[in-house]
Every structure is written in C-alpha cells, then in structure tokens.
Design a protein around this motif. Structure first.
Motif, mmCIF file in Angstrom:
data_model
loop_
_atom_site.group_PDB
_atom_site.id
_atom_site.type_symbol
_atom_site.label_atom_id
_atom_site.label_comp_id
_atom_site.label_asym_id
_atom_site.label_seq_id
_atom_site.Cartn_x
_atom_site.Cartn_y
_atom_site.Cartn_z
ATOM 1 N N VAL A 8 0.833 -1.419 -0.083
ATOM 2 C CA VAL A 8 0.160 -0.026 0.083
ATOM 3 C C VAL A 8 0.920 1.382 -0.091
ATOM 4 O O VAL A 8 0.649 2.274 -0.767
ATOM 5 C CB VAL A 8 -0.969 -0.151 1.305
ATOM 6 N N VAL A 9 1.997 1.240 0.802
ATOM 7 C CA VAL A 9 2.665 2.524 1.104
ATOM 8 C C VAL A 9 3.492 2.648 -0.218
ATOM 9 O O VAL A 9 3.795 3.740 -0.890
ATOM 10 C CB VAL A 9 3.891 2.347 2.019
ATOM 11 N N VAL A 15 2.598 6.204 -7.122
ATOM 12 C CA VAL A 15 1.513 7.117 -7.784
ATOM 13 C C VAL A 15 1.903 8.431 -7.693
ATOM 14 O O VAL A 15 1.652 9.455 -8.523
ATOM 15 C CB VAL A 15 0.130 6.696 -7.445
ATOM 16 N N THR A 16 1.924 8.735 -6.307
ATOM 17 C CA THR A 16 2.302 10.129 -5.895
ATOM 18 C C THR A 16 3.393 10.747 -6.589
ATOM 19 O O THR A 16 3.473 12.137 -7.287
ATOM 20 C CB THR A 16 2.396 10.414 -4.433
#
Length: 131
Positions: A8-9, A15-16
């Motif tokens: 998840v991280v 994506v960021t």
C-alpha cells in the motif's frame, strides 16, 4: 521473512511520485515560476531555520559522543582492537570529504565554463560554448 514489503505504501508513493513528475513536465513554465517563487520565499523567510538546524546537529553529535553510554560503543566483537588510531580515523574522514569536493568541482567547474553560463560568452577562449 527478512524483508517486509508494504504494498500500500509503495503503491501510494509510486503514484504520488509519478503524478507529480507528469504534472511538472506537462506545465514546465508555470511550475518553474511556482518553484522560483517558492524558493525565493523560503530562502527569504526561513534561512534562519536552516542555519539553526545545521548548527543544532553539531551540538547533537557532541552530546551523543560525549555521553559515556554512546562514546564507548565498540563496532565488532568485544575482544577486537581498532584497525586505526583516532588520528588516522580523523584523517581518513577528512580526506574523504576533500576527495568528494574535488571530484564534484573537478567536473562541475569546467562544465560551467563549457555550457556558457560563466559570463565568458563574448570571450574568444569560450568557443565551445558558442557551438
């Protein structure tokens, strides 16, 4: 498992990062102006904070090294002896930092003259920058 991986991280960070990169590349002129304004504002208003934090590191390192709890930590087995004396260790660290500066400026200074941002564009010795 020895290496734990948080999907998840990692996915959110990827994506960021790519979203930011694509947004900057899509609008280069406006982001260049925005970053120039932000850099000017930060350097005008927060130079004192940078100076304070860099000086604080000196005191933190002195505090850690001067405490008996941390000053006598051995790297290695308890019966191992150091390979180098304290003065030799200091000389090794000092010359390493000098070498880093020499390697960086040994390339960056000639390249700044070659690129033409040296102020020598009208000089006859800077023919490579005119090509």
């Amino acid at each position: 498992p020895v290496l734990r991986f948080n999907w998840v991280v990692s996915l959110m960070a990827t994506v960021t990062l790519w979203s930011f990169t694509i947004a900057v590349l899509a609008a280069e002129d406006s982001t260049a102006r925005l970053f120039a304004k932000a850099t000017l504002w930060i350097s005008t208003n927060f130079t004192w904070l940078y100076t304070l934090t860099q000086n604080a590191w000196v005191f933190v390192i002195m505090y850690v090294l001067l405490r008996k709890k941390y000053a006598n930590i051995k790297l290695g087995q308890p019966e191992d002896t150091p390979d180098y004396s304290d003065i030799v260790w200091f000389i090794l660290m000092f010359t390493t930092s000098l070498g880093t500066g020499i390697f960086f400026f040994g390339v960056s200074e000639p390249m700044s003259y070659y690129r033409g941002d040296s102020g020598l564009e009208n000089d006859k010795t800077n023919m490579l920058a005119k090509m």
